[in-house]
Motif scaffolding. Structure first.
Motif: not given
Length: 139
Positions: A104-108, A110-119, A127-129, A134-139
């Motif tokens: 996932l390219g986690a740089s440390g 926490p790391v969050f995966v929301v839909g296809d986005k890695v934060l 940003m999480l909200k 956005q992930a729900r709109r893409q479903r």
């Protein structure tokens, strides 16, 4: 559990879960900050197998950084043994989580995966909200 940024993000995740009953959060243990962190991760997975993850998770966050005493207190609160058993399933999950973090390219943490986005990092409530919406709109 040893990461101060994860600890700072925990109330944000709790708030999002309270506000959005359709939100599903999957925690992945990624112990990278020493032996007590590894023990806490093993205990967390053991508590999860016993159906007591939330009790362990909440107690350890309240108790402070992973250490022998705080790990023991969280384990006792969750009703599991204070020393994690040698469990090949738990060890395999920890190894898989390390591989997944790399993919996932986690740089440390926490790391969050929301839909296809890695934060990466303690990105905060807004940003999480937004990422969830956005992930729900893409479903």
């Amino acid at each position: 559990y040893a990461c101060p940024y994860c600890k700072a993000s925990n109330p944000t995740v709790d708030q999002l879960l309270q506000e959005d009953k359709g939100l599903r959060v999957v925690y992945r243990e990624l112990p990278i900050l020493g032996p007590d962190s590894v023990t806490a991760a093993r205990l967390s997975l053991q508590a999860s197998k016993a159906g007591r993850f939330a009790k362990f998770h909440d107690t350890l966050w309240a108790a402070g950084r992973p250490a022998e005493a705080t790990n023991k207190a969280a384990a006792e609160a969750a009703g599991i043994a204070p020393a994690p058993p040698q469990d090949p399933v738990i060890e395999a999950e920890l190894i898989q989580n390390q591989k997944l973090a790399g993919q996932l390219g986690a740089s440390g943490t926490p790391v969050f995966v929301v839909g296809d986005k890695v934060l990466n990092g303690a990105v905060g409530y807004d940003m999480l909200k937004d990422a969830i919406a956005q992930a729900r709109r893409q479903r």
